[in-house]
Design a protein around this motif. Structure first.
Motif, PDB file in Angstrom:
ATOM      1  N   VAL A 107      -0.576  20.632 -21.248  1.00  0.00           N
ATOM      2  CA  VAL A 107      -1.898  20.070 -21.018  1.00  0.00           C
ATOM      3  C   VAL A 107      -1.764  18.561 -20.845  1.00  0.00           C
ATOM      4  CG1 VAL A 107      -4.147  19.639 -22.086  1.00  0.00           C
ATOM      5  CG2 VAL A 107      -3.070  21.888 -22.293  1.00  0.00           C
ATOM      6  N   GLY A 108      -2.459  18.014 -19.883  1.00  0.00           N
ATOM      7  CA  GLY A 108      -2.426  16.581 -19.633  1.00  0.00           C
ATOM      8  C   GLY A 108      -1.359  16.158 -18.641  1.00  0.00           C
ATOM      9  N   SER A 109      -0.602  17.107 -18.094  1.00  0.00           N
ATOM     10  CA  SER A 109       0.434  16.780 -17.112  1.00  0.00           C
ATOM     11  C   SER A 109      -0.198  16.304 -15.819  1.00  0.00           C
ATOM     12  CB  SER A 109       1.311  18.006 -16.837  1.00  0.00           C
ATOM     13  OG  SER A 109       2.011  18.373 -17.994  1.00  0.00           O
ATOM     14  N   LYS A 110       0.513  15.449 -15.108  1.00  0.00           N
ATOM     15  CA  LYS A 110       0.028  14.887 -13.851  1.00  0.00           C
ATOM     16  C   LYS A 110       1.104  15.029 -12.778  1.00  0.00           C
ATOM     17  CE  LYS A 110      -3.433  12.265 -15.800  1.00  0.00           C
ATOM     18  NZ  LYS A 110      -4.396  13.157 -16.249  1.00  0.00           N
ATOM     19  N   LEU A 111       0.690  15.130 -11.525  1.00  0.00           N
ATOM     20  CA  LEU A 111       1.607  15.142 -10.407  1.00  0.00           C
ATOM     21  C   LEU A 111       1.854  13.699  -9.996  1.00  0.00           C
ATOM     22  CD1 LEU A 111       3.189  16.965  -8.483  1.00  0.00           C
ATOM     23  CD2 LEU A 111       1.241  16.860  -6.936  1.00  0.00           C
ATOM     24  N   LEU A 112       3.126  13.274 -10.023  1.00  0.00           N
ATOM     25  CA  LEU A 112       3.505  11.918  -9.664  1.00  0.00           C
ATOM     26  C   LEU A 112       4.624  12.015  -8.640  1.00  0.00           C
ATOM     27  CD1 LEU A 112       3.266   8.849 -10.172  1.00  0.00           C
ATOM     28  CD2 LEU A 112       4.958   9.123 -11.982  1.00  0.00           C
ATOM     29  N   GLY A 113       4.323  11.717  -7.404  1.00  0.00           N
ATOM     30  CA  GLY A 113       5.308  11.875  -6.338  1.00  0.00           C
ATOM     31  C   GLY A 113       5.685  13.341  -6.218  1.00  0.00           C
ATOM     32  N   ASP A 114       6.967  13.637  -6.381  1.00  0.00           N
ATOM     33  CA  ASP A 114       7.418  15.026  -6.275  1.00  0.00           C
ATOM     34  C   ASP A 114       7.764  15.615  -7.635  1.00  0.00           C
ATOM     35  OD1 ASP A 114       9.774  13.695  -6.819  1.00  0.00           O
ATOM     36  OD2 ASP A 114      10.951  14.784  -5.338  1.00  0.00           O
ATOM     37  N   GLU A 115       7.155  15.080  -8.705  1.00  0.00           N
ATOM     38  CA  GLU A 115       7.405  15.583 -10.050  1.00  0.00           C
ATOM     39  C   GLU A 115       6.110  15.791 -10.819  1.00  0.00           C
ATOM     40  OE1 GLU A 115      11.669  13.916 -11.416  1.00  0.00           O
ATOM     41  OE2 GLU A 115      10.051  12.465 -11.558  1.00  0.00           O
ATOM     42  N   ILE A 116       6.126  16.787 -11.709  1.00  0.00           N
ATOM     43  CA  ILE A 116       5.050  16.974 -12.675  1.00  0.00           C
ATOM     44  C   ILE A 116       5.499  16.249 -13.937  1.00  0.00           C
ATOM     45  CG2 ILE A 116       3.773  18.615 -14.086  1.00  0.00           C
ATOM     46  CD1 ILE A 116       4.306  20.681 -11.842  1.00  0.00           C
ATOM     47  N   VAL A 117       4.678  15.343 -14.437  1.00  0.00           N
ATOM     48  CA  VAL A 117       5.030  14.524 -15.594  1.00  0.00           C
ATOM     49  C   VAL A 117       4.130  14.899 -16.760  1.00  0.00           C
ATOM     50  CG1 VAL A 117       5.298  12.177 -16.472  1.00  0.00           C
ATOM     51  CG2 VAL A 117       5.701  12.651 -14.035  1.00  0.00           C
ATOM     52  N   ALA A 118       4.755  15.316 -17.869  1.00  0.00           N
ATOM     53  CA  ALA A 118       4.012  15.675 -19.075  1.00  0.00           C
ATOM     54  C   ALA A 118       3.655  14.408 -19.852  1.00  0.00           C
ATOM     55  CB  ALA A 118       4.858  16.600 -19.950  1.00  0.00           C
ATOM     56  N   PRO A 119       2.690  14.500 -20.758  1.00  0.00           N
ATOM     57  CA  PRO A 119       2.312  13.338 -21.563  1.00  0.00           C
ATOM     58  C   PRO A 119       3.489  12.726 -22.345  1.00  0.00           C
ATOM     59  CG  PRO A 119       0.638  15.017 -21.770  1.00  0.00           C
ATOM     60  CD  PRO A 119       1.791  15.631 -21.008  1.00  0.00           C
ATOM     61  N   ASP A 120       4.497  13.554 -22.720  1.00  0.00           N
ATOM     62  CA  ASP A 120       5.646  13.022 -23.458  1.00  0.00           C
ATOM     63  C   ASP A 120       6.717  12.432 -22.543  1.00  0.00           C
ATOM     64  OD1 ASP A 120       6.959  15.186 -22.338  1.00  0.00           O
ATOM     65  OD2 ASP A 120       7.498  16.113 -24.248  1.00  0.00           O
ATOM     66  N   GLY A 121       6.495  12.449 -21.214  1.00  0.00           N
ATOM     67  CA  GLY A 121       7.435  11.879 -20.265  1.00  0.00           C
ATOM     68  C   GLY A 121       8.398  12.877 -19.654  1.00  0.00           C
ATOM     69  N   SER A 122       8.461  14.099 -20.160  1.00  0.00           N
ATOM     70  CA  SER A 122       9.312  15.130 -19.578  1.00  0.00           C
ATOM     71  C   SER A 122       8.842  15.389 -18.154  1.00  0.00           C
ATOM     72  CB  SER A 122       9.229  16.417 -20.394  1.00  0.00           C
ATOM     73  OG  SER A 122       9.600  16.169 -21.717  1.00  0.00           O
TER      74      SER A 122
END
Length: 156
Positions: free
Chosen positions: A37-52
């Motif tokens: 929950v809270g993940s975002k699409l950044l460029g060609d990656e999905i980024v979780a709130p913890d940075g994974s």
């Protein structure tokens, strides 16, 4: 709490579709991929709130930059890449990456370990990923069996 999110991909660009869960704000991701929950699409990656991060498209060995532990869907560091930094402990199914790892690279100083067919019990066969090490293929018996990972300073 995790939720499965959907999106439509067109050739080289991705069109995102928000899917609101019953009691939370909408988020975005890709078809068939789960993300925290809270993940975002950044460029060609999905980024979780913890940075994974989970790559959307294929990645290469050199895409695992300094400080990251990277898991690859294909042998020889190819296919989708899931990467973690610092401390992380979680199930790969949360990323839609369950039983998909074929190679890995640890380009950081932390020790990591992955677990075979283990969904939160942390007791099944454990394999150490040494700091600053890599494996172009995990082996026929271990291929596509990783289901959990822990990045810490403890080996199996």
């Amino acid at each position: 709490m995790y939720r499965v999110l959907t999106a439509a991909a067109a050739a080289a660009a991705f069109a995102l579709t928000a899917v609101p869960p019953a009691s939370a704000a909408p988020s975005v991701a890709l078809p068939g991929v789960s993300a925290p929950v809270g993940s975002k699409l950044l460029g060609d990656e999905i980024v979780a709130p913890d940075g994974s991060r989970l790559s959307v498209g294929p990645k290469l060995y050199d895409d695992c930059t300094s400080g990251w532990v990277c898991l690859y869907a294909d042998a020889n560091w190819g296919g989708r890449m899931l990467r973690f930094s610092d401390y992380y402990k979680g199930n790969l199914k949360d990323w839609g990456f369950n039983d998909q790892m074929s190679s890995w690279r640890n380009n950081g100083g932390s020790v990591a370990k992955w677990f075979m067919h283990d969904h939160g019990t942390w007791g099944n066969p454990c394999y150490t990923i040494a700091a600053y090490a890599a494996s172009s293929f995990v082996g026929a018996a271990e291929n596509d069996t990783a289901s959990a990972i822990e990045v810490s300073n403890w080996a199996c």
